[in-house]
Design a protein around this motif. Structure first.
Motif, PDB file in Angstrom:
ATOM      1  N   LYS A 189       0.826  -1.207   0.000  1.00 33.05           N
ATOM      2  CA  LYS A 189       0.000   0.000   0.000  1.00 33.05           C
ATOM      3  C   LYS A 189       0.861   1.257   0.000  1.00 33.05           C
ATOM      4  O   LYS A 189       0.404   2.339  -0.395  1.00 33.05           O
ATOM      5  N   THR A 190       2.114   1.130   0.445  1.00 37.25           N
ATOM      6  CA  THR A 190       3.028   2.272   0.435  1.00 37.25           C
ATOM      7  C   THR A 190       3.837   2.346  -0.859  1.00 37.25           C
ATOM      8  O   THR A 190       4.636   3.268  -1.016  1.00 37.25           O
ATOM      9  N   ALA A 191       3.610   1.378  -1.768  1.00 32.83           N
ATOM     10  CA  ALA A 191       4.396   1.333  -3.008  1.00 32.83           C
ATOM     11  C   ALA A 191       4.255   2.590  -3.868  1.00 32.83           C
ATOM     12  O   ALA A 191       5.247   3.050  -4.435  1.00 32.83           O
ATOM     13  N   PRO A 192       3.046   3.161  -4.013  1.00 39.86           N
ATOM     14  CA  PRO A 192       2.965   4.379  -4.830  1.00 39.86           C
ATOM     15  C   PRO A 192       3.882   5.487  -4.340  1.00 39.86           C
ATOM     16  O   PRO A 192       4.505   6.193  -5.142  1.00 39.86           O
ATOM     17  N   ILE A 193       3.995   5.627  -3.011  1.00 44.93           N
ATOM     18  CA  ILE A 193       4.882   6.660  -2.451  1.00 44.93           C
ATOM     19  C   ILE A 193       6.338   6.227  -2.574  1.00 44.93           C
ATOM     20  O   ILE A 193       7.201   6.997  -3.004  1.00 44.93           O
ATOM     21  N   GLY A 194       6.616   4.973  -2.174  1.00 47.22           N
ATOM     22  CA  GLY A 194       7.990   4.486  -2.187  1.00 47.22           C
ATOM     23  C   GLY A 194       8.600   4.455  -3.574  1.00 47.22           C
ATOM     24  O   GLY A 194       9.694   4.982  -3.808  1.00 47.22           O
ATOM     25  N   LEU A 195       7.891   3.822  -4.513  1.00 46.56           N
ATOM     26  CA  LEU A 195       8.410   3.743  -5.878  1.00 46.56           C
ATOM     27  C   LEU A 195       8.339   5.103  -6.570  1.00 46.56           C
ATOM     28  O   LEU A 195       9.170   5.412  -7.426  1.00 46.56           O
ATOM     29  N   GLY A 196       7.341   5.919  -6.195  1.00 45.88           N
ATOM     30  CA  GLY A 196       7.282   7.272  -6.748  1.00 45.88           C
ATOM     31  C   GLY A 196       8.499   8.077  -6.356  1.00 45.88           C
ATOM     32  O   GLY A 196       9.089   8.781  -7.186  1.00 45.88           O
ATOM     33  N   ALA A 197       8.901   7.972  -5.077  1.00 45.15           N
ATOM     34  CA  ALA A 197      10.094   8.676  -4.604  1.00 45.15           C
ATOM     35  C   ALA A 197      11.349   8.143  -5.294  1.00 45.15           C
ATOM     36  O   ALA A 197      12.236   8.906  -5.684  1.00 45.15           O
ATOM     37  N   TYR A 198      11.404   6.820  -5.449  1.00 48.78           N
ATOM     38  CA  TYR A 198      12.570   6.227  -6.118  1.00 48.78           C
ATOM     39  C   TYR A 198      12.645   6.685  -7.565  1.00 48.78           C
ATOM     40  O   TYR A 198      13.720   7.038  -8.066  1.00 48.78           O
ATOM     41  N   PHE A 199      11.509   6.685  -8.249  1.00 48.71           N
ATOM     42  CA  PHE A 199      11.495   7.075  -9.655  1.00 48.71           C
ATOM     43  C   PHE A 199      11.830   8.558  -9.809  1.00 48.71           C
ATOM     44  O   PHE A 199      12.493   8.961 -10.773  1.00 48.71           O
ATOM     45  N   ALA A 200      11.358   9.381  -8.871  1.00 52.23           N
ATOM     46  CA  ALA A 200      11.704  10.799  -8.891  1.00 52.23           C
ATOM     47  C   ALA A 200      13.220  10.974  -8.792  1.00 52.23           C
ATOM     48  O   ALA A 200      13.814  11.797  -9.501  1.00 52.23           O
ATOM     49  N   TYR A 201      13.824  10.179  -7.916  1.00 51.86           N
ATOM     50  CA  TYR A 201      15.277  10.243  -7.758  1.00 51.86           C
ATOM     51  C   TYR A 201      15.991   9.823  -9.039  1.00 51.86           C
ATOM     52  O   TYR A 201      16.937  10.485  -9.486  1.00 51.86           O
ATOM     53  N   GLN A 202      15.532   8.743  -9.647  1.00 52.18           N
ATOM     54  CA  GLN A 202      16.174   8.258 -10.863  1.00 52.18           C
ATOM     55  C   GLN A 202      16.062   9.278 -11.992  1.00 52.18           C
ATOM     56  O   GLN A 202      17.030   9.559 -12.698  1.00 52.18           O
ATOM     57  N   VAL A 203      14.862   9.853 -12.146  1.00 52.85           N
ATOM     58  CA  VAL A 203      14.656  10.827 -13.212  1.00 52.85           C
ATOM     59  C   VAL A 203      15.446  12.102 -12.935  1.00 52.85           C
ATOM     60  O   VAL A 203      16.064  12.686 -13.834  1.00 52.85           O
ATOM     61  N   GLY A 204      15.419  12.529 -11.668  1.00 56.21           N
ATOM     62  CA  GLY A 204      16.135  13.747 -11.316  1.00 56.21           C
ATOM     63  C   GLY A 204      17.634  13.631 -11.491  1.00 56.21           C
ATOM     64  O   GLY A 204      18.305  14.582 -11.909  1.00 56.21           O
ATOM     65  N   ILE A 205      18.182  12.460 -11.189  1.00 54.97           N
ATOM     66  CA  ILE A 205      19.632  12.263 -11.261  1.00 54.97           C
ATOM     67  C   ILE A 205      20.078  11.915 -12.672  1.00 54.97           C
ATOM     68  O   ILE A 205      21.066  12.450 -13.189  1.00 54.97           O
ATOM     69  N   PHE A 206      19.373  11.027 -13.319  1.00 55.23           N
ATOM     70  CA  PHE A 206      19.834  10.500 -14.598  1.00 55.23           C
ATOM     71  C   PHE A 206      19.149  11.139 -15.804  1.00 55.23           C
ATOM     72  O   PHE A 206      19.497  10.827 -16.939  1.00 55.23           O
ATOM     73  N   GLY A 207      18.132  11.996 -15.533  1.00 52.25           N
ATOM     74  CA  GLY A 207      17.579  12.766 -16.634  1.00 52.25           C
ATOM     75  C   GLY A 207      16.382  12.137 -17.295  1.00 52.25           C
ATOM     76  O   GLY A 207      16.042  10.970 -17.064  1.00 52.25           O
ATOM     77  N   PRO A 208      15.729  12.908 -18.141  1.00 51.38           N
ATOM     78  CA  PRO A 208      14.482  12.456 -18.781  1.00 51.38           C
ATOM     79  C   PRO A 208      14.672  11.319 -19.766  1.00 51.38           C
ATOM     80  O   PRO A 208      13.692  10.733 -20.199  1.00 51.38           O
ATOM     81  N   GLN A 209      15.927  10.978 -20.103  1.00 49.85           N
ATOM     82  CA  GLN A 209      16.120   9.871 -21.034  1.00 49.85           C
ATOM     83  C   GLN A 209      15.701   8.537 -20.425  1.00 49.85           C
ATOM     84  O   GLN A 209      15.601   7.533 -21.130  1.00 49.85           O
ATOM     85  N   LEU A 210      15.424   8.557 -19.097  1.00 52.56           N
ATOM     86  CA  LEU A 210      14.926   7.333 -18.463  1.00 52.56           C
ATOM     87  C   LEU A 210      13.547   6.963 -19.003  1.00 52.56           C
ATOM     88  O   LEU A 210      13.180   5.801 -19.049  1.00 52.56           O
ATOM     89  N   PHE A 211      12.780   7.992 -19.426  1.00 54.65           N
ATOM     90  CA  PHE A 211      11.469   7.709 -20.015  1.00 54.65           C
ATOM     91  C   PHE A 211      11.647   6.900 -21.296  1.00 54.65           C
ATOM     92  O   PHE A 211      12.551   7.137 -22.081  1.00 54.65           O
ATOM     93  N   GLY A 212      10.767   5.987 -21.493  1.00 58.09           N
ATOM     94  CA  GLY A 212      10.857   5.156 -22.684  1.00 58.09           C
ATOM     95  C   GLY A 212      11.730   3.941 -22.493  1.00 58.09           C
ATOM     96  O   GLY A 212      11.772   3.068 -23.350  1.00 58.09           O
TER      97      GLY A 212
END
Length: 416
Positions: free
Chosen positions: A193-216
């Motif tokens: 039930k905490t996955a949306p927050i947990g994975l959302g935070a993780y994904f925010a970190y990945q996108v913020g650090i490694f850039g928008p090329q993570l999309f796709g």
């Protein structure tokens, strides 16, 4: 009113996936907008992963041990059990090999490296000592580490068989295993039930650090997975039905699998599909002593869709870290992992996290970077995986009947 009720029921069924996708999308937007400043919310992702790590060991133990301990003895169990396992293993391997072929024909490439952390080094030593360390642990407490995953699985199997052999004296212990299995499933539900927050935070970190090329990055593996699974569902399930009962086999299978298919897609749970599968198997004229063993046993132990998803997850992780997935040793190990995953996973939504941790551990990837990506892929492929898992139990029951009762079983049952 009925249409409104149907929409509400559909949203309720897929609510966990929808909320998880919303969390991932929101996290991605935060990463794009705030860039590296989003690192401040990374602890939310770490907390979620730590909760998952602490729950996974007892979950694996109770899932496997209770499944084995719950098997019932009968006069035909010995021979039938061998046939069931043979059919289950064969279809799992065929599905995994098909997905490997798909990955080899349409390779998954990833230009960025998600993590620069070096892979865990494999301890030096001869082959015998490495196999010993892989299959066993030197002390009981070492089984409680996720680094001893395979040893824990083997130990859980042994506990399950020992409790099965103990007869009436082991009844209380079997009840304990079943109760523990249910408690750990509920714990996993609470954590997820905490996955949306947990994975959302993780994904925010990945996108913020490694850039928008993570999309796709997940678009091609997801498209490949759904395409190969659709091909397997239509072509191979038809082939299995034909082998089991000829043209009549194809007719009875496709004429009676609609309800199980919709139930699987609607619940994303193999276990929730058991009643529909049993009803469909009865309409397909599969004998009671076969369907009442193969289908309940297949829900936790037999998963064609999960075997295919484990291959695609491994391929994605290898691509993320820039590693070669085409090495024969890697592919053979992947096949072995899919067999274990098919047994380890509970027939519950998102049960593949157990298999993902096992694969990451065996290949030596850093858990903190590899697991969230595998979980995202696993969540997105879950409906199709459940469809193949649940329907695979029904068509496998037809194959089991063909082997156990002879090639004329269907015509005899129809005539009677």
């Amino acid at each position: 009113m009925n249409q409104q009720s149907g929409k509400s029921s559909l949203f309720k069924t897929y609510s966990s996936i929808i909320w998880l996708l919303c969390g991932i999308i929101a996290g991605s937007i935060l990463g794009l907008v705030f860039g590296k400043d989003v690192e401040i919310i990374k602890p939310l992702g770490d907390i979620f992963l730590n909760l998952l790590f602490t729950a996974i060991i007892p979950l694996i133990f109770f899932t496997i041990a209770s499944s084995i301990a719950s098997l019932e003895k009968s006069e035909k169990l010995g021979k039938l059990f061998v046939i069931v396992i043979g059919v289950f293993l064969s279809t799992v391997l065929i599905s995994a090999i098909l997905m490997i072929i798909g990955v080899l024909l349409f390779p998954i490439h990833q230009d960025i490296i998600i993590s620069k952390i070096p892979l865990e080094s494999i301890q030096s030593g001869n082959a015998g000592s490495q196999i010993t360390q892989l299959l066993t642990a030197g002390d009981f407490y070492e089984l409680l580490s996720r680094k001893s995953m395979l040893a824990l699985i083997i130990f859980s199997f042994l506990i399950g068989f020992a409790s099965l052999r103990s007869g009436e004296k082991g009844a209380s212990f079997r009840d304990f295993l079943n109760s523990g299995n249910e408690v750990m499933k509920q714990l996993l539900h609470l954590i997820m039930k905490t996955a949306p927050i947990g994975l959302g935070a993780y994904f925010a970190y990945q996108v913020g650090i490694f850039g928008p090329q993570l999309f796709g990055a997940y678009a091609k593996p997801l498209g490949l997975y759904y395409a190969v699974c659709a091909f397997y569902f239509v072509v191979f399930f038809s082939l299995y039905a034909f082998i089991a009962g000829g043209k009549n086999g194809i007719k009875v299978f496709w004429g009676n699998n609609i309800t199980p298919s919709l139930t699987a897609l609607g619940t994303c749970s193999s276990i929730a599909t058991i009643p529909a599968n049993l009803e469909a198997a009865e309409k397909m004229n599969i004998p009671a002593h076969i369907r009442n063993i193969a289908i309940p046993l297949g829900a936790p132990l037999h998963k064609d869709g999960s075997s295919m998803s484990s291959i695609i997850k491994i391929a994605v992780i290898f691509a993320m870290f820039g590693k070669d997935f085409t090495d024969p040793h890697t592919l053979l190990l992947a096949l072995g992992i899919t067999v274990i995953v098919s047994v380890v996973e509970g027939g519950i939504p998102n049960g593949g996290y157990i298999g993902e941790i096992l694969a990451i551990t065996i290949y030596g990837f850093p858990m903190e970077q590899a697991l969230p990506a595998a979980m995202i892929v696993g969540t997105l492929v879950d409906p199709m995986a459940t469809l193949l898992n649940a329907n695979g139990d029904v068509v496998s029951s037809m194959l089991i009947t063909r082997i156990a009762e002879g090639k004329r079983w269907l015509s005899v049952m129809i005539a009677s």
